[in-house]
Design an enzyme around this catalytic site. Structure first.
Site, PDB file in Angstrom:
ATOM      1  N   LYS A 126      -5.688  -0.018  -8.440  1.00 49.13           N
ATOM      2  CA  LYS A 126      -4.857  -0.001  -7.226  1.00 49.13           C
ATOM      3  C   LYS A 126      -4.721   1.452  -6.799  1.00 49.13           C
ATOM      4  O   LYS A 126      -4.804   2.358  -7.635  1.00 49.13           O
ATOM      5  CB  LYS A 126      -3.470  -0.572  -7.534  1.00 49.13           C
ATOM      6  CG  LYS A 126      -2.705  -1.033  -6.320  1.00 49.13           C
ATOM      7  CD  LYS A 126      -3.086  -2.449  -5.889  1.00 49.13           C
ATOM      8  CE  LYS A 126      -2.481  -2.789  -4.557  1.00 49.13           C
ATOM      9  NZ  LYS A 126      -2.685  -4.205  -4.215  1.00 49.13           N
ATOM     10  N   ASP A 166      -4.051  -3.362   1.493  1.00 43.87           N
ATOM     11  CA  ASP A 166      -2.766  -3.855   0.985  1.00 43.87           C
ATOM     12  C   ASP A 166      -1.755  -3.478   2.071  1.00 43.87           C
ATOM     13  O   ASP A 166      -2.156  -3.270   3.232  1.00 43.87           O
ATOM     14  CB  ASP A 166      -2.425  -3.222  -0.382  1.00 43.87           C
ATOM     15  CG  ASP A 166      -1.203  -3.864  -1.055  1.00 43.87           C
ATOM     16  OD1 ASP A 166      -1.325  -4.995  -1.560  1.00 43.87           O
ATOM     17  OD2 ASP A 166      -0.117  -3.260  -1.067  1.00 43.87           O
ATOM     18  N   ASN A 240      -0.207  -9.268   7.274  1.00 46.99           N
ATOM     19  CA  ASN A 240      -1.419 -10.062   7.031  1.00 46.99           C
ATOM     20  C   ASN A 240      -1.142 -11.331   6.229  1.00 46.99           C
ATOM     21  O   ASN A 240      -1.507 -12.439   6.642  1.00 46.99           O
ATOM     22  CB  ASN A 240      -2.451  -9.168   6.324  1.00 46.99           C
ATOM     23  CG  ASN A 240      -3.646  -9.951   5.833  1.00 46.99           C
ATOM     24  OD1 ASN A 240      -3.669 -10.418   4.701  1.00 46.99           O
ATOM     25  ND2 ASN A 240      -4.624 -10.144   6.693  1.00 46.99           N
TER      26      ASN A 240
END
Ligand code: NDP
Length: 447
Positions: A126, A166, A240
């Site tokens: 990440k 993200d 999203n």
């Protein structure tokens, strides 16, 4: 067993003192996985979990860029390469002012288990930055992305580390990041996922996380001979994941009554149908507006400033905004109002106490690492299409996504079904993800 878990958590705390979100994610896994390790001879004495909580590599870097006023701004960039036992590091990039090591390590740790659950060969990672995209011009976003990639490019690659989007990183940002990577490396490869359709993207990738979260809720309901059709659903977020969770729930016959952002939530008792959702998508994705504008367009709806949607009566709750957005009081309110399905589109949206409250009430509760795995699974499908240089149709990708979600659901049952028949999806997801990664780590030796 409790003292064994405590000893482990104390050790991790000592090493990561100022990282509360990371410690929370580790604690949630340790509670379920340590008893399992103790029951399985092959994992005894191998310190596997201790190895898993230590990132393989943490990269931190300066991201200087010039704003529209000509001033030099300095942000901080990160990439956490957490675990590559079963494939290249894979996981999103988050651009948000709250980003720090703790947040990204928690997300990277969760990602390792989630990616293993998808059954695709992807390790976990990440990254991101404390850059705040809100209120920035397109030019500023592009210059920031280019500066960010001018360092990140040397650490990633299609067989090494494949970032995606993200919070704060959508199609626009992936485009600018990909453009810079391509220029610096002079090669066109599938180094990022979430790409545009004309340059290597996959159909259904934008929809995948939200759709997958609803498919998972549907899978859970089916275990009780029930379905999402006709249910009232509360959704948080309006980005999203929230948008496509709303779309799929509505398509399957549910009524979605809330959406939110960091300024509050809207409640539309009549339901957010396809037309209203199209308005929200334009508002959030094109105009980059705030959710309270919804009530100007649809005056029957109400806006609740600085509040979360968990006080609204519902059957199904889909938290799709941010970590720790459901605390134990919110969880109790949801239960008191009759909510009996929670499927997490966001990562770790429930605090540990909230998760315990859901489990104690024996509702259908799916943690994010299972319920939102559809996003990264479809990123995996994008990587496959890039390697094979082919494009699957919308229907093909959607079918694969549905199958992956129901396979994840089945793995959760395998490891999470209790003697009384209740399915503890938290235990199921944690152990199932652990087994796959741990077995690969054992086979590869102490590295
Ligand atoms: P977006 O940036 O598209 O949307 C995030 C939404 O959450 C926005 O509506 C935002 O509101 C809201 N939000 C952010 N912070 C807060 C807060 N403190 N309180 C209330 N609302 C807040 O991100 P995504 O939809 O992509 O991601 C949402 C969640 O899903 C995250 O937890 C992410 O990690 C997770 N996820 C995403 C995946 C993906 O494929 N995109 C995959 C798997 C998980 P505002 O505009 O006001 O900031």
């Amino acid at each position: 067993m409790k003292s064994k878990i405590k000893k482990f958590i104390d050790l991790v705390k000592e090493r990561n003192q100022f990282e509360p979100e990371f410690l929370q994610a580790v604690e949630e896994v340790a509670e379920t996985v340590i008893p399992y390790i103790a029951s399985q001879k092959i994992y005894n004495g191998k310190n596997i979990l201790l190895r898993m909580v230590e990132p393989e590599r943490v990269i931190m870097f300066r991201v200087p860029w010039i704003d529209d006023k000509g001033e030099i701004v300095v942000n901080r960039g990160y990439r956490i390469e957490m675990n590559s036992a079963i494939g290249p590091y894979k996981g999103g990039l988050r651009f948000h002012p709250t980003v720090n090591l703790s947040i990204l390590k928690f997300l990277a740790f969760e990602q390792v288990f989630k990616n293993a659950l998808t059954t695709l060969p992807m390790g976990g990672g990440k990254g991101g930055s404390d850059f705040d995209p809100k209120g920035k011009s397109d030019g500023e976003i592009m210059r920031f992305c280019q500066s960010f990639m001018s360092e990140l490019f040397r650490h990633i690659g299609p067989n090494t580390d494949v970032p995606a989007g993200d919070v704060g990183v959508g199609g626009r940002e992936i485009g600018y990041l990909f453009g810079m990577y391509k220029k610096l490396r002079n090669e066109f490869t599938g180094v990022l996922t979430g790409k545009g359709m004309s340059w290597g993207g996959s159909l259904i990738r934008p929809e995948a996380t939200g759709y997958g979260t609803v498919y998972f809720a549907q899978n859970m309901l089916e275990t009780r001979g029930d379905s999402i059709e006709g249910k009232t659903v509360t959704v948080s977020g309006s980005g999203n994941v929230a948008q496509y969770a709303c779309e799929k729930a509505t398509q399957l016959g549910a009524k979605v009554v809330t959406l939110s952002d960091s300024s509050g939530f809207i409640y539309d008792e009549e339901g957010i149908n396809a037309d209203k959702l199209a308005y929200v998508m334009e508002l959030k994705n094109e105009k980059r507006g705030r959710i309270n504008e919804y009530v100007k367009k649809y005056p029957k709806a109400k806006f609740f400033k600085d509040e979360k949607p968990w006080g609204i009566k519902c059957d199904v709750a889909l938290p799709c905004a941010i970590q720790n957005e459901i605390n134990s009081d919110d969880a109790k309110t949801l239960l008191d109002n009759g909510c009996y399905v929670v499927s997490e589109g966001a990562n770790m949206p429930s605090t540990i106490d909230a998760a315990h409250t859901f489990l104690a009430a024996k509702i259908l509760y799916a943690p994010g690492k299972a319920a939102n795995a559809g996003g990264v699974a479809t990123s995996g499908l994008e990587m496959s299409q890039n390697s094979l240089r082919i494009t699957w149709t919308r229907e093909e990708v959607d079918e694969k996504l549905k199958n992956i979600m129901s396979d994840i659901h089945a793995s959760c049952i395998k490891y999470g079904k209790r003697d009384d028949g209740y399915i503890d999806y938290v235990t199921g997801a944690n152990i199932s993800g652990f087994v796959k990664v741990a077995d690969a780590m054992l086979a590869q030796g102490v590295v």
